[in-house]
Motif scaffolding. Structure first.
Motif, PDB file in Angstrom:
ATOM      1  N   ARG A  28       0.817  -1.218   0.000  1.00  0.00           N
ATOM      2  CA  ARG A  28       0.000   0.000   0.000  1.00  0.00           C
ATOM      3  C   ARG A  28       0.852   1.270   0.000  1.00  0.00           C
ATOM      4  O   ARG A  28       0.670   2.135  -0.872  1.00  0.00           O
ATOM      5  CB  ARG A  28      -0.986  -0.025   1.168  1.00  0.00           C
ATOM      6  N   TRP A  31       2.685   1.562  -3.320  1.00  0.00           N
ATOM      7  CA  TRP A  31       1.775   2.022  -4.370  1.00  0.00           C
ATOM      8  C   TRP A  31       1.626   3.543  -4.291  1.00  0.00           C
ATOM      9  O   TRP A  31       1.693   4.252  -5.309  1.00  0.00           O
ATOM     10  CB  TRP A  31       0.449   1.321  -4.191  1.00  0.00           C
ATOM     11  N   GLU A  35       2.585   6.403  -7.020  1.00  0.00           N
ATOM     12  CA  GLU A  35       1.604   7.377  -7.513  1.00  0.00           C
ATOM     13  C   GLU A  35       2.165   8.798  -7.451  1.00  0.00           C
ATOM     14  O   GLU A  35       1.959   9.604  -8.363  1.00  0.00           O
ATOM     15  CB  GLU A  35       0.313   7.302  -6.696  1.00  0.00           C
ATOM     16  N   ILE A 180      -6.312   3.823  -2.107  1.00  0.00           N
ATOM     17  CA  ILE A 180      -5.170   2.903  -2.027  1.00  0.00           C
ATOM     18  C   ILE A 180      -5.313   1.978  -0.826  1.00  0.00           C
ATOM     19  O   ILE A 180      -5.151   0.758  -0.942  1.00  0.00           O
ATOM     20  CB  ILE A 180      -3.850   3.691  -1.955  1.00  0.00           C
ATOM     21  N   GLY A 184      -6.366  -1.823  -1.204  1.00  0.00           N
ATOM     22  CA  GLY A 184      -5.451  -2.857  -0.746  1.00  0.00           C
ATOM     23  C   GLY A 184      -6.164  -3.952   0.018  1.00  0.00           C
ATOM     24  O   GLY A 184      -5.855  -5.138  -0.129  1.00  0.00           O
ATOM     25  N   LEU A 208      -8.913   0.235 -10.264  1.00  0.00           N
ATOM     26  CA  LEU A 208      -7.674   0.584  -9.554  1.00  0.00           C
ATOM     27  C   LEU A 208      -6.475  -0.181 -10.114  1.00  0.00           C
ATOM     28  O   LEU A 208      -5.366   0.352 -10.205  1.00  0.00           O
ATOM     29  CB  LEU A 208      -7.823   0.281  -8.062  1.00  0.00           C
ATOM     30  N   MET A 209      -6.696  -1.424 -10.493  1.00  0.00           N
ATOM     31  CA  MET A 209      -5.601  -2.270 -10.971  1.00  0.00           C
ATOM     32  C   MET A 209      -5.047  -1.823 -12.322  1.00  0.00           C
ATOM     33  O   MET A 209      -3.956  -2.245 -12.711  1.00  0.00           O
ATOM     34  CB  MET A 209      -6.067  -3.721 -11.068  1.00  0.00           C
ATOM     35  N   ARG A 211      -4.214   1.227 -12.960  1.00  0.00           N
ATOM     36  CA  ARG A 211      -3.331   2.375 -12.751  1.00  0.00           C
ATOM     37  C   ARG A 211      -1.867   1.948 -12.895  1.00  0.00           C
ATOM     38  O   ARG A 211      -1.445   0.920 -12.373  1.00  0.00           O
ATOM     39  CB  ARG A 211      -3.575   2.996 -11.376  1.00  0.00           C
ATOM     40  N   PHE A 214       0.030   1.295  -9.645  1.00  0.00           N
ATOM     41  CA  PHE A 214      -0.272   0.001  -9.035  1.00  0.00           C
ATOM     42  C   PHE A 214       0.506  -1.113  -9.724  1.00  0.00           C
ATOM     43  O   PHE A 214       1.069  -2.002  -9.069  1.00  0.00           O
ATOM     44  CB  PHE A 214      -1.767  -0.306  -9.104  1.00  0.00           C
ATOM     45  N   ASP A 218       3.061  -3.569  -7.938  1.00  0.00           N
ATOM     46  CA  ASP A 218       2.386  -4.856  -7.772  1.00  0.00           C
ATOM     47  C   ASP A 218       3.323  -6.029  -7.547  1.00  0.00           C
ATOM     48  O   ASP A 218       3.195  -6.755  -6.584  1.00  0.00           O
ATOM     49  CB  ASP A 218       1.512  -5.118  -9.005  1.00  0.00           C
ATOM     50  N   TYR A 222      -0.266  -9.734  -6.465  1.00  0.00           N
ATOM     51  CA  TYR A 222      -1.500 -10.324  -6.964  1.00  0.00           C
ATOM     52  C   TYR A 222      -1.269 -11.769  -7.397  1.00  0.00           C
ATOM     53  O   TYR A 222      -1.950 -12.289  -8.263  1.00  0.00           O
ATOM     54  CB  TYR A 222      -2.053  -9.481  -8.114  1.00  0.00           C
TER      55      TYR A 222
END
Length: 231
Positions: A28, A31, A35, A180, A184, A208-209, A211, A214, A218, A222
């Motif tokens: 988080r 990320w 950003e 975010i 998360g 969101l994914m 972006r 992210f 990542d 994931y």
């Protein structure tokens, strides 16, 4: 030493450090840093490192994330995110203090960790029983069944469903740190099978994914998780 080198050394000292393990809450703040485009050093933590006395001084429970920003050393993912969003308020990841949206921003920031995350954590430990006991004691895990955790999550997720019914983001329909932290938690829920593809929150997460920040943060966050029970 040249002035240019002195300035370079000064900047190097100011680069903050984020102590990090993939698939954890440390994703988080990473990320968020991506950003904002803020320079940072990623310190990858392994179990051996986390058990060292030096590390225990940074985090009393030997966990991640930890942020070290010059004289400031803090843990807790939401606290780190809130700190960073305010420190770099010009990046637009949090409403200004004088804006009315600030109240809603706080609401979702705290809701994500204090209300939304607990049933996800219980569910996760039920379907992944091999996770370390020091993270959540066995007696606490067994107090709530998988189905009860799922029903609990469904109840506390309902306010979020209503909030994003006609919006892409939680606060004034603008992407903020609240998305975010909340995202998360929901990403864990979705990967654990707690959210169906038809759930409105799946649309929110999928958005969101996409972006770029992210995707950069990542890595294997994931990665596939195969629940050990059928629902």
């Amino acid at each position: 030493m040249s002035e240019r080198l002195i300035e370079a050394n000064r900047l190097i000292k100011k680069v903050m450090k984020l102590y990090y393990i993939p698939t954890t809450r440390a994703v988080r703040p990473r990320w968020l840093l991506e950003e904002m485009g803020v320079p940072y050093e990623l310190v990858r933590v392994d179990m051996n490192m986390a058990q060292q006395p030096e590390y225990q001084k940074l985090h009393p429970h030997g966990k991640v994330p930890i942020l070290v920003d010059e004289e400031v050393t803090i843990f807790e993912s939401a606290a780190i995110c809130a700190y960073l969003a305010d420190k770099y308020i010009d990046k637009g990841m949090a409403p200004a203090l004088e804006q009315t949206e600030r109240g809603y921003y706080y609401q979702w920031l705290f809701y994500a960790t204090s209300t939304l995350e607990p049933p996800v954590e219980h569910f996760m430990f039920n379907v992944l029983p091999s996770l370390p006991e020091k993270v959540l004691p066995i007696k606490v895990r067994s107090a709530i069944s998988t189905q009860e955790a799922l029903q609990w999550f469904d109840r506390v997720a309902e306010p979020l469903r209503k909030s994003i019914a006609v919006n892409n983001y939680l606060v004034a329909n603008r992407f903020t740190t609240a998305d975010i932290v909340t995202g998360g938690v929901l990403l864990w829920a979705k990967k654990l099978g707690m959210l169906s593809d038809s759930d409105p929150l799946s649309r929110y997460i999928n958005n969101l994914m996409q972006r770029a920040a992210f995707i950069r943060a990542d890595e294997d966050f994931y990665a596939k998780i195969a629940p050990s029970v059928q629902f």
